[in-house]
Design a protein around this motif. Structure first.
Motif, PDB file in Angstrom:
ATOM      1  N   THR A 136      -0.290   3.812  -3.862  1.00  8.71           N
ATOM      2  CA  THR A 136      -1.006   5.017  -3.439  1.00  8.71           C
ATOM      3  C   THR A 136      -2.363   4.724  -2.800  1.00  8.71           C
ATOM      4  OG1 THR A 136      -1.913   5.298  -5.682  1.00  8.71           O
ATOM      5  CG2 THR A 136       0.132   6.453  -5.155  1.00  8.71           C
ATOM      6  N   THR A 137      -2.880   3.509  -2.970  1.00 11.79           N
ATOM      7  CA  THR A 137      -4.155   3.170  -2.337  1.00 11.79           C
ATOM      8  C   THR A 137      -3.979   2.896  -0.844  1.00 11.79           C
ATOM      9  OG1 THR A 137      -3.963   0.791  -2.804  1.00 11.79           O
ATOM     10  CG2 THR A 137      -4.983   2.164  -4.498  1.00 11.79           C
ATOM     11  N   ARG A 138      -2.727   2.708  -0.430  1.00  9.18           N
ATOM     12  CA  ARG A 138      -2.390   2.490   0.982  1.00  9.18           C
ATOM     13  C   ARG A 138      -1.024   3.132   1.234  1.00  9.18           C
ATOM     14  NH1 ARG A 138       0.768  -2.035   0.672  1.00  9.18           N
ATOM     15  NH2 ARG A 138       0.533  -2.573   2.870  1.00  9.18           N
ATOM     16  N   TYR A 139      -0.999   4.410   1.039  1.00 10.13           N
ATOM     17  CA  TYR A 139       0.267   5.150   0.926  1.00 10.13           C
ATOM     18  C   TYR A 139       1.205   4.930   2.107  1.00 10.13           C
ATOM     19  CZ  TYR A 139       3.294   8.838  -0.902  1.00 10.13           C
ATOM     20  OH  TYR A 139       4.355   9.520  -1.439  1.00 10.13           O
ATOM     21  N   MET A 140       0.760   5.229   3.318  1.00 10.48           N
ATOM     22  CA  MET A 140       1.655   5.170   4.461  1.00 10.48           C
ATOM     23  C   MET A 140       2.088   3.750   4.785  1.00 10.48           C
ATOM     24  SD  MET A 140       2.485   8.180   5.259  1.00 10.48           S
ATOM     25  CE  MET A 140       3.393   7.840   6.781  1.00 10.48           C
ATOM     26  N   GLU A 141       1.178   2.796   4.647  1.00  2.70           N
ATOM     27  CA  GLU A 141       1.534   1.405   4.902  1.00  2.70           C
ATOM     28  C   GLU A 141       2.622   0.951   3.928  1.00  2.70           C
ATOM     29  OE1 GLU A 141      -1.485   2.549   4.497  1.00  2.70           O
ATOM     30  OE2 GLU A 141      -2.759   1.909   6.180  1.00  2.70           O
ATOM     31  N   SER A 142       2.424   1.297   2.647  1.00  2.00           N
ATOM     32  CA  SER A 142       3.385   0.934   1.617  1.00  2.00           C
ATOM     33  C   SER A 142       4.721   1.644   1.840  1.00  2.00           C
ATOM     34  CB  SER A 142       2.810   1.301   0.248  1.00  2.00           C
ATOM     35  OG  SER A 142       3.727   1.045  -0.780  1.00  2.00           O
ATOM     36  N   PHE A 143       4.661   2.901   2.188  1.00  3.31           N
ATOM     37  CA  PHE A 143       5.847   3.708   2.485  1.00  3.31           C
ATOM     38  C   PHE A 143       6.659   3.074   3.620  1.00  3.31           C
ATOM     39  CE2 PHE A 143       7.212   7.605   5.069  1.00  3.31           C
ATOM     40  CZ  PHE A 143       8.376   7.820   4.347  1.00  3.31           C
ATOM     41  N   LYS A 144       5.972   2.681   4.670  1.00  6.25           N
ATOM     42  CA  LYS A 144       6.650   2.068   5.820  1.00  6.25           C
ATOM     43  C   LYS A 144       7.233   0.702   5.461  1.00  6.25           C
ATOM     44  CE  LYS A 144       3.686   4.312   9.258  1.00  6.25           C
ATOM     45  NZ  LYS A 144       2.618   4.087  10.276  1.00  6.25           N
ATOM     46  N   GLU A 145       6.526  -0.066   4.648  1.00  9.14           N
ATOM     47  CA  GLU A 145       7.038  -1.371   4.228  1.00  9.14           C
ATOM     48  C   GLU A 145       8.335  -1.224   3.430  1.00  9.14           C
ATOM     49  OE1 GLU A 145       2.551  -3.305   3.940  1.00  9.14           O
ATOM     50  OE2 GLU A 145       3.702  -2.914   2.108  1.00  9.14           O
ATOM     51  N   ASN A 146       8.350  -0.233   2.547  1.00  3.13           N
ATOM     52  CA  ASN A 146       9.565   0.020   1.765  1.00  3.13           C
ATOM     53  C   ASN A 146      10.729   0.430   2.664  1.00  3.13           C
ATOM     54  OD1 ASN A 146       8.150  -0.546  -0.569  1.00  3.13           O
ATOM     55  ND2 ASN A 146       7.813   1.592  -1.109  1.00  3.13           N
ATOM     56  N   LEU A 147      10.431   1.271   3.646  1.00  2.00           N
ATOM     57  CA  LEU A 147      11.472   1.698   4.578  1.00  2.00           C
ATOM     58  C   LEU A 147      11.996   0.520   5.392  1.00  2.00           C
ATOM     59  CD1 LEU A 147      10.074   5.086   5.954  1.00  2.00           C
ATOM     60  CD2 LEU A 147      11.892   4.758   4.275  1.00  2.00           C
ATOM     61  N   ALA A 148      11.094  -0.390   5.750  1.00  2.78           N
ATOM     62  CA  ALA A 148      11.505  -1.568   6.521  1.00  2.78           C
ATOM     63  C   ALA A 148      12.477  -2.425   5.717  1.00  2.78           C
ATOM     64  CB  ALA A 148      10.282  -2.387   6.922  1.00  2.78           C
ATOM     65  N   VAL A 149      12.234  -2.548   4.418  1.00  2.00           N
ATOM     66  CA  VAL A 149      13.136  -3.308   3.545  1.00  2.00           C
ATOM     67  C   VAL A 149      14.508  -2.636   3.508  1.00  2.00           C
ATOM     68  CG1 VAL A 149      13.588  -3.987   1.158  1.00  2.00           C
ATOM     69  CG2 VAL A 149      11.306  -4.294   2.119  1.00  2.00           C
ATOM     70  N   ILE A 150      14.508  -1.318   3.311  1.00  2.00           N
ATOM     71  CA  ILE A 150      15.777  -0.578   3.265  1.00  2.00           C
ATOM     72  C   ILE A 150      16.509  -0.698   4.603  1.00  2.00           C
ATOM     73  CG2 ILE A 150      16.786   1.744   3.111  1.00  2.00           C
ATOM     74  CD1 ILE A 150      14.538   2.391   1.078  1.00  2.00           C
ATOM     75  N   GLY A 151      15.767  -0.559   5.686  1.00  3.12           N
ATOM     76  CA  GLY A 151      16.366  -0.666   7.006  1.00  3.12           C
ATOM     77  C   GLY A 151      17.009  -2.020   7.231  1.00  3.12           C
ATOM     78  N   ASN A 152      16.342  -3.078   6.775  1.00  4.75           N
ATOM     79  CA  ASN A 152      16.853  -4.432   6.940  1.00  4.75           C
ATOM     80  C   ASN A 152      18.102  -4.678   6.098  1.00  4.75           C
ATOM     81  OD1 ASN A 152      17.064  -7.094   7.700  1.00  4.75           O
ATOM     82  ND2 ASN A 152      15.277  -7.801   6.576  1.00  4.75           N
TER      83      ASN A 152
END
Length: 313
Positions: A142-158
């Motif tokens: 939550t201290t870097r919400y959108m960055e963390s959110f996008k990183e998680n999505l990138a993992v799922i996408g991969n």
């Protein structure tokens, strides 16, 4: 005639051989795809994960929200508090793998999953889960919400080869956030976020669990000194009156954990009726399904943006 039959026979043999060759090639390619794996780096370590795993168990409702949006099949979920908008996972076709804090290890062993996805509530059990199946942590920082959110999505996408679909969804969310930030900058108002838990309330500010309202959406916090904590800073209604926010955002925990009390009855008391938020009809009850249960999902993040944008109309 004999010559014709010989030529025909040779053609049949050639076609058969080509077909066999193609079949063997396809089987080789299929086998290659099945065995393809990637190493996922996450907050709790590194995990080798097979691409397109068949049996997926999800302990994070935000991730479940994302997988559902992308049409990715899930085998098991904890069924205790599934958000109402994805309650199809309460059906018998999905295995019940325990609760968010107490996984059913016997059921997990029975399922023998190809992948387990966890977040904060299961972090302390990571090593135990890793012994059963490849386990990755996809909680939102939550201290870097959108960055963390996008990183998680990138993992799922991969893992699931869904990069294009995720990119399309992300562009839509980012445009919505840009529109919301513009609206917030033009509104000149501040806000206070509280979590109502029966007759108690706690406040959340920047960098907190619900801090994206301030950090990402651009609505200034009425109190920038709120202690950052998972459970929020314990406060009284006198504190709310003292801060006197233009907007008061309320997340009703009781509504999603089976409490019989109503946040509206608790929050709209004689003290809060003195605030600008109450007087201007700016007490906003955010949907706890998105905010409390399943933050960090493709659907939930978009709905969070929508709710806050609507509050500024």
């Amino acid at each position: 005639m004999r010559k014709f039959l010989l030529v025909a026979l040779l053609c049949i043999v050639a076609v058969f051989a080509a077909a066999c060759g193609k079949s063997e090639g396809e089987n080789a390619n299929s086998s290659s795809k099945k065995s393809e794996a990637i190493t996922v780096k996450h907050e709790l370590g590194e995990t080798k994960v097979s691409k397109n795993p068949k049996k997926v168990v999800v302990f994070d409702y935000g991730t479940l929200d994302t997988l559902d949006k992308l049409g990715i099949k899930v085998t098991g979920v904890p069924k205790g508090n599934i958000p109402s908008y994805i309650d199809k996972y309460e059906a018998k076709e999905y295995e019940n793998v325990g609760s968010l804090k107490e996984p059913d290890f016997d059921k997990l062993a029975e399922i023998d999953p190809d992948l387990i996805i966890i977040s904060g509530r299961q972090a302390s059990l990571y090593e135990q889960l890793q012994e059963l199946a490849p386990t990755i942590y996809l909680g939102v920082d939550t201290t870097r919400y959108m960055e963390s959110f996008k990183e998680n999505l990138a993992v799922i996408g991969n893992i699931f080869n869904k990069e294009d679909e995720i990119d399309k969804e992300l562009k839509s969310i980012e445009q919505s956030i840009a529109d919301l930030k513009k609206k917030a900058s033009e509104s000149d108002i501040n806000a206070l976020i509280i979590l109502a838990n029966d007759d108690k309330i706690s406040a959340y500010g920047p960098s907190s669990r619900f801090g994206l309202i301030h950090d990402v959406f651009g609505i200034p916090a009425v109190d920038k000194g709120i202690e950052v904590s998972t459970h929020g800073m314990n406060v009284s209604f006198e504190y709310v009156v003292e801060q006197d926010p233009d907007l008061l955002y309320v997340i009703d925990r009781g509504a999603v954990v089976g409490s019989s009390s109503s946040a509206k009855q608790v929050v709209e008391n004689d003290l809060t009726k003195k605030t600008k938020a109450y007087k201007n009809d700016n007490i906003v009850y955010l949907d706890p399904n998105y905010w409390y249960l399943s933050g960090g999902g493709l659907v939930s993040v978009q709905e969070m943006v929508n709710e806050v944008a609507k509050s500024l109309n």
